[in-house]
Design a protein around this motif. Structure first.
Motif, PDB file in Angstrom:
ATOM      1  N   ASP A 192      -5.309   7.611  -1.556  1.00 30.02           N
ATOM      2  CA  ASP A 192      -4.842   8.783  -1.903  1.00 30.02           C
ATOM      3  C   ASP A 192      -5.250   9.864  -0.739  1.00 30.02           C
ATOM      4  O   ASP A 192      -5.731   9.112   0.090  1.00 30.02           O
ATOM      5  CB  ASP A 192      -5.321   9.594  -3.299  1.00 30.02           C
ATOM      6  N   PRO A 243       1.695   4.413  -7.027  1.00 32.85           N
ATOM      7  CA  PRO A 243       0.906   4.790  -6.017  1.00 32.85           C
ATOM      8  C   PRO A 243       0.610   6.279  -6.009  1.00 32.85           C
ATOM      9  O   PRO A 243       1.426   7.062  -6.179  1.00 32.85           O
ATOM     10  CB  PRO A 243       1.062   4.118  -4.648  1.00 32.85           C
ATOM     11  N   ASN A 261       2.027  -1.756 -11.925  1.00 34.13           N
ATOM     12  CA  ASN A 261       0.503  -1.501 -11.953  1.00 34.13           C
ATOM     13  C   ASN A 261       0.092  -0.069 -11.858  1.00 34.13           C
ATOM     14  O   ASN A 261      -0.927   0.179 -11.279  1.00 34.13           O
ATOM     15  CB  ASN A 261       0.057  -2.561 -10.679  1.00 34.13           C
ATOM     16  N   GLY A 307     -10.154   6.421  -0.912  1.00 36.38           N
ATOM     17  CA  GLY A 307      -9.620   5.202  -1.634  1.00 36.38           C
ATOM     18  C   GLY A 307      -9.268   4.079  -0.934  1.00 36.38           C
ATOM     19  O   GLY A 307      -9.046   2.968  -1.378  1.00 36.38           O
ATOM     20  N   SER A 344      -1.647   0.868  -1.663  1.00 42.04           N
ATOM     21  CA  SER A 344      -1.199   1.142  -3.068  1.00 42.04           C
ATOM     22  C   SER A 344      -2.372   1.927  -3.876  1.00 42.04           C
ATOM     23  O   SER A 344      -2.042   2.553  -4.894  1.00 42.04           O
ATOM     24  CB  SER A 344      -0.713   0.021  -4.002  1.00 42.04           C
ATOM     25  N   ASN A 345      -3.422   1.824  -3.270  1.00 39.17           N
ATOM     26  CA  ASN A 345      -4.682   2.378  -4.062  1.00 39.17           C
ATOM     27  C   ASN A 345      -5.197   3.577  -3.096  1.00 39.17           C
ATOM     28  O   ASN A 345      -6.288   4.085  -3.493  1.00 39.17           O
ATOM     29  CB  ASN A 345      -5.729   1.446  -4.307  1.00 39.17           C
ATOM     30  N   LYS A 350      -7.259  -9.274  -5.909  1.00 39.91           N
ATOM     31  CA  LYS A 350      -7.525  -7.770  -6.061  1.00 39.91           C
ATOM     32  C   LYS A 350      -8.057  -7.036  -4.705  1.00 39.91           C
ATOM     33  O   LYS A 350      -8.789  -7.900  -3.979  1.00 39.91           O
ATOM     34  CB  LYS A 350      -8.974  -7.886  -7.154  1.00 39.91           C
TER      35      LYS A 350
END
Lengths: 532, 337
Positions: A530, A234, A231, A515, A527-528, A65
């Motif tokens: 912005d 992005p 998932n 983020g 990927s997480n 994670k």
């Protein structure tokens, strides 16, 4: 050339120019510290390469994670271990798509064949990819996977079982590491048919959040967002790695708005970065430890009293201030405080010159002795200036009559000779791979590592080893924690090392980016994130 | 003239053998091996070490490795990088245009500014211009490249914001490499602003890399001009009533050219050496940084192959300079006979 000169003259006083090719999209530019060696993460071990390959384009059966060492589902949605700890079964997620690129269009979704291929190529010496890459699967070797995995069985299209040679609790965490990223068997077959097996390393195809667009050697890597990411797509549209090896230049680029995130700022510039508008200096405790190992096979270091005496003579506060500019925490255990099972009740060998002298006298070495301190020739997060650290320790030991000579070699030679036990004491360190204490304690202090050289203290303690083996064979978290805590107690009492420090990891991030999370394992993930 | 050129070419054969031997011995003399360096703190098991040593051919005696390497070379194969697994020649030509573009740009910058400055200093010997130029050129010559490059970046990019910080072009431009020379490729791409971006990225590295050659050319031109201007034929030319411009440029400068061309030829090697630091600081994707990284990693194939290719380039330039001598001064050509 005439034209360029003319233009050069015209532009000599003009302002910086930026293009507009990506202007309409959310494009994040990451000023990376170096060039990737390739894009097949199973072949390499440098963080720079893993950032550019595994962390952007691939998924494992399980992943970490982001921002933690917690293992979560990757392309496998669930997994279970048999009661005897010898069969680990993964249920694959349905609907996982491999990247569609200029050079590959998948005809099917991910299934068990891809998982089997991804590992077989690293363990079957007859596999075309094994042969082609000279068996250079570095992490597969480091984690001793070849001796652990006996067989990978295809139960059905979406289920695979790893049959293990012996129970080993950290295996699930191992499978979240970069080397265990899942490759497309279909693409591998296409590449093999074309005869150019290097394409697997140069034109990657994964299932991860970004897909490969282009690499201009030593300059730029471009990725596009994977619209079909299992998932969730992005938030950014394009990701660019702008390769910038010099730390000061990376900061200048951040200031000029030429990049949004940079790793490894120069320690001397941290205060300046903090004071810069538009940039936030994020920080997190690194999952690492810097240490000085005593060669316990050498006469003077066989006696624990001598090792304890030397530990008490080292002023670690001074090292923290001088070598780490204050940006570190003093280490008392062989594992960092952010790792589960860390024993905070451990009492460190405090700086006490009188106590050190007394212990040395008890050991019959009251008049001191001659020794050496090996100082690494390279910078590492856990030791940014080994020579300076060695000089401080040398001065500290001189106060108790220990006359230490500082020795250094070229890096490869340093590693080789220290592995062979030529040193009296050696400065080294470790950065964790998977967040499991086994990855620090058994790898650096276990008996097998003492034989093979990874254990630079060449210290093999039966009690400590018993705890390591007990923790390895059970998956019960409480029992493992108990074992590792006991092991830390034994380690402290026996003092095969002087534990020095755990460094702090800094990441300057533009205020335009939201983020971003600092990864304790040292990776860089986008990927997480912005952008405003 | 043909015989003169053939004589020069014949000398190249032992030179090349010497280069291959030096390149091979040089990298093998450095302690440490590629596998240890690759594995770092983690290390590899003795079995894996032996397997990799064998796979890379490093378990053979050195003389055999050398002969195998020469055999490979004779077949036009420079080998593959241990690290990237890519053919050395392919990597070299991906990066070489960037180095050439920067070196040429720095060379032209140094010639265009250095030679006229040297001529003027010689003509106005003892003037303030002369003294200032000599002081400045000494400063330029002794400037540590690393410090100078960072100072340029901090001043012109960081503080004034006139130029981009580093790289060859803004990362926002994306087009296919046709020639590898970005000034040409950006022009051909037709993307608005791409060429300007490429030029603006070239300015600071050009100044950083061109400073030492600029200082060298200015000093060399000045002293060569002073020497020539004391000669009898210059006095004759003046006595004939030729204009000072004609005397300086057509008579004095032309005869001062030989030492100047020699220095320019020698600076090509210096530029390639200087490119290592400039490329690192300006994130310029050329061969300098590639070679240095490969030395640290003991990537034998890259170091050997790279050295041979660079040496070939330097020899070619020196050969061209030799031939140019012959063209400019018939006495040299005749001595060659």
């Amino acid at each position: 050339m005439k034209k360029s000169l003319l233009a050069l003259a015209i532009l000599a006083g003009s302002t910086a120019l930026t293009g507009t090719a990506y202007a309409a999209d959310k494009t994040l530019v990451y000023c990376s510290e170096g060039s990737p060696d390739g894009f097949d993460a199973s072949l390499y071990d440098s963080g720079t390469t893993l950032d550019a390959s595994a962390n952007t384009m691939f998924d494992g059966l399980v992943n970490f994670k982001i921002g933690t060492t917690e293992v979560v589902g990757g392309v496998a949605e669930s997994w279970s271990m048999s009661d005897d700890g010898l069969e680990l079964t993964f249920n694959l997620r349905s609907g996982v798509k491999f990247h569609t690129t200029d050079y590959f269009t998948p005809t099917r979704e991910l299934n068990a064949d891809d998982v089997i291929f991804s590992f077989t190529r690293q363990m079957d010496q007859e596999n075309a990819y094994y042969k082609h890459n000279n068996g250079q699967w570095l992490y597969f070797g480091y984690m001793d996977m070849a001796n652990l995995i006996k067989e990978i069985k295809r139960v059905d299209d979406m289920t695979v079982t790893f049959v293990l040679d012996h129970p080993e609790a950290p295996i699930v965490a191992n499978l979240a590491m970069a080397f265990a990223g899942i490759q497309s068997a279909e693409y591998a077959a296409q590449v093999e048919a074309s005869g150019n097996l290097d394409d697997m390393n140069q034109k990657p195809v994964g299932t991860g959040p970004f897909k490969f667009v282009n690499y201009q050697k030593d300059a730029v890597i471009r990725y596009a967002t994977n619209e079909d990411y299992w998932n969730g797509k992005p938030a950014i549209d394009n990701l660019i790695y702008s390769i910038t090896p010099d730390a000061s230049v990376r900061f200048q680029k951040m200031k000029a708005g030429e990049c949004h995130v940079m790793p490894y700022p120069a320690p001397s510039e941290l205060d300046m970065i903090k004071a810069t508008d538009g940039i936030t200096l994020m920080q997190s405790e690194g999952l690492n430890v810097g240490y000085l190992a005593y060669n316990t096979e050498k006469e003077n270091f066989k006696d624990v009293k001598v090792r304890k005496a030397l530990n008490h003579a080292i002023n670690k506060e001074a090292i923290k201030e001088v070598v780490f500019s204050g940006y570190a925490s003093i280490a008392k255990n062989p594992i960092p405080p952010t790792m589960w099972s860390y024993d905070d009740s451990t009492v460190d060998d405090e700086y006490d010159v009188d106590k050190a002298k007394a212990l040395l006298a008890e050991a019959g070495l009251g008049d001191g002795f001659k020794t050496n301190i090996w100082a690494m020739p390279v910078q590492r997060p856990y030791n940014p200036d080994a020579k300076k650290m060695a000089e401080l320790i040398q001065a500290d030991w001189a106060k108790i009559g220990v006359d230490a000579e500082i020795v250094t070699f070229e890096w490869g030679e340093y590693l080789k000779r220290s592995k062979e036990g030529e040193h009296d004491t050696v400065l080294l360190g470790w950065t964790g791979d998977n967040g499991d204490p086994d990855n620090f304690m058994r790898v650096l202090l276990g008996c097998v590592a003492a034989e093979q050289g990874g254990n630079r203290a060449r210290w093999c303690n039966d009690e400590f080893e018993a705890e390591m083996q007990a923790a390895l064979l059970t998956t019960d978290a409480a029992a493992r924690t108990e074992s590792y805590k006991k092991a830390q107690g034994i380690f402290k009492a026996e003092a095969p090392w002087a534990t020095i420090a755990h460094s702090i990891v800094f990441m300057p991030v533009s205020d335009k980016v939201t983020g971003y999370v600092v990864d304790p394992l040292g990776g860089h993930w986008f990927s997480n994130v912005d952008m405003n | 003239m043909l015989r003169f050129i053939l004589q020069r070419l014949a000398v190249l054969i032992p030179t090349f053998i010497g280069i291959t031997l030096t390149a091979f011995i040089f990298i093998h003399l450095i302690p440490g091996d590629p596998i240890e360096v690759m594995a770092g703190e983690r290390g590899v098991s003795p079995e894996k070490y032996a397997e990799l040593l064998h796979a890379f051919g490093l378990d053979q005696p050195l003389w055999k490795q050398y002969l195998d390497y020469i055999w490979q070379l004779l077949h036009g194969d420079l080998g593959k990088s241990f690290v990237t697994k890519q053919p050395v020649i392919e990597e070299f030509f991906k990066l070489f245009p960037a180095t050439i573009e920067l070196s040429l740009s720095a060379l032209i910058f140094a010639i265009v500014l250095g030679i006229p400055a040297g001529i003027i200093a010689a003509v106005k010997r003892g003037s303030i211009f002369d003294h200032s130029l000599m002081t400045l050129s000494l400063t330029g010559f002794s400037m540590p490249m690393f410090w100078w490059a960072l100072l340029l970046i901090v001043t012109f990019s960081g503080t004034l914001g006139w130029t981009p910080v580093s790289g060859r072009i803004s990362v926002m431009y994306f087009f296919d490499n046709v020639t590898g020379f970005l000034l040409i490729d950006s022009w051909l791409s037709g993307q608005p602003g791409a060429f300007k971006s490429a030029v603006s990225h070239l300015i600071l590295p050009t100044i950083a890399l061109g400073t030492i050659p600029l200082a060298t050319f200015a000093r060399q031109t000045r002293s060569a001009m002073l020497e020539t201007m004391g000669e009898d034929f210059i006095k004759t030319a003046r006595a004939k009533g030729l204009s000072p411009f004609r005397v300086t440029v057509l008579h004095a400068f032309r005869n001062a050219l030989i030492p100047i061309i020699t220095v320019i030829g020698l600076q090509v090697g210096v530029l390639l050496g200087g490119a290592i630091l400039t490329e690192t600081i300006f994130s310029w994707p050329g061969i300098g940084k590639w070679m240095v990284d490969s030395i640290f990693r003991r990537d034998y194939a890259v170091v050997q192959g790279g050295l041979i290719l660079i040496a070939t380039m330097v020899i070619t330039v020196n050969l061209t300079v030799d031939i140019l001598y012959g063209l400019i001064d018939p006495r040299i050509r005749k001595k060659g006979h």
